[in-house]
Scaffold this active site. Structure first.
Site, PDB file in Angstrom:
ATOM      1  N   GLY A   1      -8.815   3.829   6.873  1.00 33.44           N
ATOM      2  CA  GLY A   1      -8.601   5.287   7.026  1.00 33.44           C
ATOM      3  C   GLY A   1      -7.168   5.590   7.268  1.00 33.44           C
ATOM      4  O   GLY A   1      -6.474   6.511   6.955  1.00 33.44           O
ATOM      5  N   PHE A   2      -6.415   4.468   7.960  1.00 34.88           N
ATOM      6  CA  PHE A   2      -4.930   4.544   8.381  1.00 34.88           C
ATOM      7  C   PHE A   2      -4.452   3.429   8.165  1.00 34.88           C
ATOM      8  O   PHE A   2      -4.802   2.465   8.304  1.00 34.88           O
ATOM      9  CB  PHE A   2      -4.812   5.211   9.742  1.00 34.88           C
ATOM     10  CG  PHE A   2      -5.774   6.492   9.917  1.00 34.88           C
ATOM     11  CD1 PHE A   2      -5.318   7.788   9.723  1.00 34.88           C
ATOM     12  CD2 PHE A   2      -7.112   6.521  10.332  1.00 34.88           C
ATOM     13  CE1 PHE A   2      -5.947   8.705   9.790  1.00 34.88           C
ATOM     14  CE2 PHE A   2      -7.686   7.565  10.807  1.00 34.88           C
ATOM     15  CZ  PHE A   2      -7.196   8.724  10.474  1.00 34.88           C
ATOM     16  N   GLY A   3      -3.088   3.718   7.931  1.00 32.51           N
ATOM     17  CA  GLY A   3      -1.945   2.609   7.931  1.00 32.51           C
ATOM     18  C   GLY A   3      -1.717   2.315   9.516  1.00 32.51           C
ATOM     19  O   GLY A   3      -1.967   2.825  10.314  1.00 32.51           O
ATOM     20  N   GLY A   4      -0.991   1.163   9.420  1.00 32.49           N
ATOM     21  CA  GLY A   4      -0.379   0.863  10.942  1.00 32.49           C
ATOM     22  C   GLY A   4      -1.245   0.530  12.192  1.00 32.49           C
ATOM     23  O   GLY A   4      -0.856   0.773  13.173  1.00 32.49           O
TER      24      GLY A   4
ATOM     25  N   ASP B   1      -4.736   3.737  -2.017  1.00 38.34           N
ATOM     26  CA  ASP B   1      -5.574   3.795  -1.025  1.00 38.34           C
ATOM     27  C   ASP B   1      -6.119   5.351  -1.320  1.00 38.34           C
ATOM     28  O   ASP B   1      -5.699   6.102  -1.124  1.00 38.34           O
ATOM     29  CB  ASP B   1      -5.152   3.825   0.488  1.00 38.34           C
ATOM     30  CG  ASP B   1      -5.058   2.262   0.659  1.00 38.34           C
ATOM     31  OD1 ASP B   1      -5.946   1.571   0.663  1.00 38.34           O
ATOM     32  OD2 ASP B   1      -4.021   1.847   1.178  1.00 38.34           O
TER      33      ASP B   1
ATOM     34  N   MET C   1     -12.145   4.614  -1.152  1.00 42.55           N
ATOM     35  CA  MET C   1     -12.821   4.818   0.061  1.00 42.55           C
ATOM     36  C   MET C   1     -13.453   6.334  -0.087  1.00 42.55           C
ATOM     37  O   MET C   1     -13.006   7.318   0.473  1.00 42.55           O
ATOM     38  CB  MET C   1     -11.909   4.867   1.190  1.00 42.55           C
ATOM     39  CG  MET C   1     -11.548   3.594   1.660  1.00 42.55           C
ATOM     40  SD  MET C   1      -9.720   3.319   2.620  1.00 42.55           S
ATOM     41  CE  MET C   1      -8.695   3.277   1.178  1.00 42.55           C
TER      42      MET C   1
ATOM     43  N   MET D   1     -11.473  -5.974   4.897  1.00 39.40           N
ATOM     44  CA  MET D   1     -10.863  -5.154   5.572  1.00 39.40           C
ATOM     45  C   MET D   1     -10.470  -6.060   7.036  1.00 39.40           C
ATOM     46  O   MET D   1     -11.525  -6.380   7.783  1.00 39.40           O
ATOM     47  CB  MET D   1     -11.493  -3.877   5.863  1.00 39.40           C
ATOM     48  CG  MET D   1     -11.848  -3.001   4.570  1.00 39.40           C
ATOM     49  SD  MET D   1     -10.264  -2.512   3.800  1.00 39.40           S
ATOM     50  CE  MET D   1      -9.225  -1.695   5.220  1.00 39.40           C
TER      51      MET D   1
ATOM     52  N   HIS E   1      -8.390   1.118  -4.376  1.00 41.15           N
ATOM     53  CA  HIS E   1      -9.149   0.990  -3.315  1.00 41.15           C
ATOM     54  C   HIS E   1      -9.631   2.313  -3.075  1.00 41.15           C
ATOM     55  O   HIS E   1      -9.095   3.139  -2.270  1.00 41.15           O
ATOM     56  CB  HIS E   1      -8.216   0.395  -1.835  1.00 41.15           C
ATOM     57  CG  HIS E   1      -9.034   0.304  -0.778  1.00 41.15           C
ATOM     58  ND1 HIS E   1      -8.689  -0.094   0.552  1.00 41.15           N
ATOM     59  CD2 HIS E   1     -10.561   0.396  -0.507  1.00 41.15           C
ATOM     60  CE1 HIS E   1      -9.544  -0.015   1.519  1.00 41.15           C
ATOM     61  NE2 HIS E   1     -10.800  -0.053   0.756  1.00 41.15           N
TER      62      HIS E   1
ATOM     63  N   MET F   1      -8.716   8.163  -0.204  1.00 41.90           N
ATOM     64  CA  MET F   1      -9.562   8.558   0.867  1.00 41.90           C
ATOM     65  C   MET F   1     -10.064  10.086   0.772  1.00 41.90           C
ATOM     66  O   MET F   1      -9.216  10.847   0.141  1.00 41.90           O
ATOM     67  CB  MET F   1      -9.055   8.581   2.153  1.00 41.90           C
ATOM     68  CG  MET F   1      -8.259   6.839   2.222  1.00 41.90           C
ATOM     69  SD  MET F   1      -7.339   6.709   4.009  1.00 41.90           S
ATOM     70  CE  MET F   1      -6.795   5.220   3.701  1.00 41.90           C
TER      71      MET F   1
ATOM     72  N   ASP G   1      -6.719  -6.765   3.806  1.00 43.66           N
ATOM     73  CA  ASP G   1      -6.074  -5.307   3.849  1.00 43.66           C
ATOM     74  C   ASP G   1      -6.267  -4.845   5.179  1.00 43.66           C
ATOM     75  O   ASP G   1      -7.175  -4.618   5.709  1.00 43.66           O
ATOM     76  CB  ASP G   1      -6.894  -4.441   2.970  1.00 43.66           C
ATOM     77  CG  ASP G   1      -6.368  -2.964   2.746  1.00 43.66           C
ATOM     78  OD1 ASP G   1      -5.275  -2.807   3.421  1.00 43.66           O
ATOM     79  OD2 ASP G   1      -6.981  -1.932   2.073  1.00 43.66           O
ATOM     80  N   GLY G   2      -4.915  -4.703   5.708  1.00 46.74           N
ATOM     81  CA  GLY G   2      -4.999  -3.948   7.407  1.00 46.74           C
ATOM     82  C   GLY G   2      -4.367  -5.002   8.140  1.00 46.74           C
ATOM     83  O   GLY G   2      -4.898  -6.042   8.609  1.00 46.74           O
ATOM     84  N   GLY G   3      -3.018  -4.414   8.721  1.00 48.89           N
ATOM     85  CA  GLY G   3      -2.287  -5.100   9.645  1.00 48.89           C
ATOM     86  C   GLY G   3      -1.805  -6.449   9.417  1.00 48.89           C
ATOM     87  O   GLY G   3      -1.555  -7.357  10.307  1.00 48.89           O
TER      88      GLY G   3
ATOM     89  N   HIS H   1      -0.897  -1.403  -4.686  1.00 49.46           N
ATOM     90  CA  HIS H   1      -2.272  -0.848  -3.974  1.00 49.46           C
ATOM     91  C   HIS H   1      -2.323   0.553  -3.531  1.00 49.46           C
ATOM     92  O   HIS H   1      -1.485   1.000  -2.841  1.00 49.46           O
ATOM     93  CB  HIS H   1      -2.422  -1.637  -2.751  1.00 49.46           C
ATOM     94  CG  HIS H   1      -3.708  -1.410  -1.760  1.00 49.46           C
ATOM     95  ND1 HIS H   1      -4.801  -2.258  -2.034  1.00 49.46           N
ATOM     96  CD2 HIS H   1      -4.177  -0.743  -0.873  1.00 49.46           C
ATOM     97  CE1 HIS H   1      -5.776  -1.969  -1.563  1.00 49.46           C
ATOM     98  NE2 HIS H   1      -5.459  -0.889  -0.641  1.00 49.46           N
TER      99      HIS H   1
ATOM    100  N   SER I   1       1.052  -1.277  -0.075  1.00 51.27           N
ATOM    101  CA  SER I   1       0.030   0.130   0.166  1.00 51.27           C
ATOM    102  C   SER I   1       0.857   1.340  -0.139  1.00 51.27           C
ATOM    103  O   SER I   1       1.790   1.305   0.982  1.00 51.27           O
ATOM    104  CB  SER I   1      -0.833   0.116   1.389  1.00 51.27           C
ATOM    105  OG  SER I   1      -1.349   1.514   1.569  1.00 51.27           O
TER     106      SER I   1
HETATM  107  C1  DX5 Z   1      -6.430   1.278   5.280  1.00 53.08           C
HETATM  108  C2  DX5 Z   1      -5.991   0.954   4.047  1.00 53.08           C
HETATM  109  C3  DX5 Z   1      -4.843   0.266   3.997  1.00 53.08           C
HETATM  110  C4  DX5 Z   1      -3.664   0.459   4.779  1.00 53.08           C
HETATM  111  C5  DX5 Z   1      -2.851  -0.592   5.273  1.00 53.08           C
HETATM  112  O1  DX5 Z   1      -7.606   1.986   5.274  1.00 53.08           O
HETATM  113  O2  DX5 Z   1      -6.976   0.406   3.226  1.00 53.08           O
HETATM  114  O3  DX5 Z   1      -4.574  -0.137   2.714  1.00 53.08           O
HETATM  115  O4  DX5 Z   1      -2.880   1.249   4.247  1.00 53.08           O
HETATM  116  O5  DX5 Z   1      -1.692  -0.479   6.145  1.00 53.08           O
HETATM  117  P1  DX5 Z   1      -1.047  -1.232   6.595  1.00 53.08           P
HETATM  118  O6  DX5 Z   1      -0.582  -2.395   5.977  1.00 53.08           O
HETATM  119  O7  DX5 Z   1       0.043  -0.558   7.622  1.00 53.08           O
HETATM  120  O8  DX5 Z   1      -1.930  -1.916   7.959  1.00 53.08           O
HETATM  121 ZN    ZN Z   2      -6.590  -0.380   1.196  1.00 50.37          ZN
END
Ligand code: DX5
Ligand code: ZN
Length: 219
Positions: free
Chosen positions: A143-146, A36, A69, A138, A67, A38, A176-178, A34, A9
């Protein structure tokens, strides 16, 4: 079984050097890129628009996995298709007519995906399975990475695996996510075919991208 695909991502990339970052993850073994998108409305963050995707397009021949959003989503489907997206995934909550949105993506000659938030049931796919190339599960709230991986994604992936197998269609199951090297094996065993990885790809800087992607692929 074909090997798990890795979709880094760009949310975790250096936004001041996005073109270089796309080239670097491509060279490091990324399968998809990927993106994102938003809008600070559907999700509480604001990222990039179609002009950025168009600018990045020449930097990699790998599929751009976009993706969305955003709401309303329909007009942007067209803009991102023109900008060079290959796969366009939408949340059922982001527009009043999911079937129409998916039809529009297919009419533009692109692959269509539906994204299931942690609280969105698999039944949201009822009546649109025929239009799907991908389901994006999901495993965090968007909304956020990490963020930390939400465990309830696992039984959802297993349910989807059964649904996809019963459909007889080659529908990708993406998570997607974590995602990290510690949980990716369980995701693949549950039936995922693609994982998104922001933090887990970009940590440690460019010298580490290939090792990070290899660790996600389990070797
Ligand atoms: C969250 C995004 C993800 C995110 C994943 O809304 O859709 O793609 O960037 O980030 P990590 O891999 O750091 O959880
Ligand atoms: Zn994503």
């Amino acid at each position: 079984m074909s090997p798990l695909k890795i979709a880094p991502s760009l949310l975790s990339a250096d936004f001041a050097r996005l073109g270089e970052e796309v080239r670097a993850i491509d060279a490091a073994g990324a399968d998809w890129i990927h993106v994102d998108v938003m809008d600070n409305h559907f999700v509480p963050n604001l990222t990039i628009g179609p002009m950025v995707v168009k600018a990045l397009r020449p930097h990699s021949a790998k599929p751009f996995d976009v993706h969305l959003m955003v709401t309303p989503v329909d007009a942007l489907v067209e803009s991102f298709a023109e900008a060079g997206a290959d796969i366009l995934s939408v949340h059922p909550e982001s527009g009043p007519h999911l079937h129409r949105t998916l039809m529009r993506i297919k009419a533009l000659g692109k692959q269509a995906g539906v994204v299931l938030n942690p609280s969105t049931p698999v039944s949201a796919l009822d009546h649109v399975v025929d239009l799907l190339d991908l389901v994006l599960v999901m495993s965090v709230n968007p909304g956020f990475g990490g963020q930390s991986f939400i465990e309830s994604a696992l039984p959802k992936i297993e349910t989807l695996r059964r649904l996809v197998d019963a459909s007889g269609k080659a529908i990708e199951i993406e998570v997607d996510g974590g995602v990290d090297a510690g949980n990716v094996g369980r995701l693949a065993a549950a039936g995922a075919t693609v994982v998104v990885a922001g933090t887990a790809t970009f940590r440690g800087g460019e010298a580490k991208y290939a090792d990070n992607i290899r660790a996600l692929k389990g070797n």
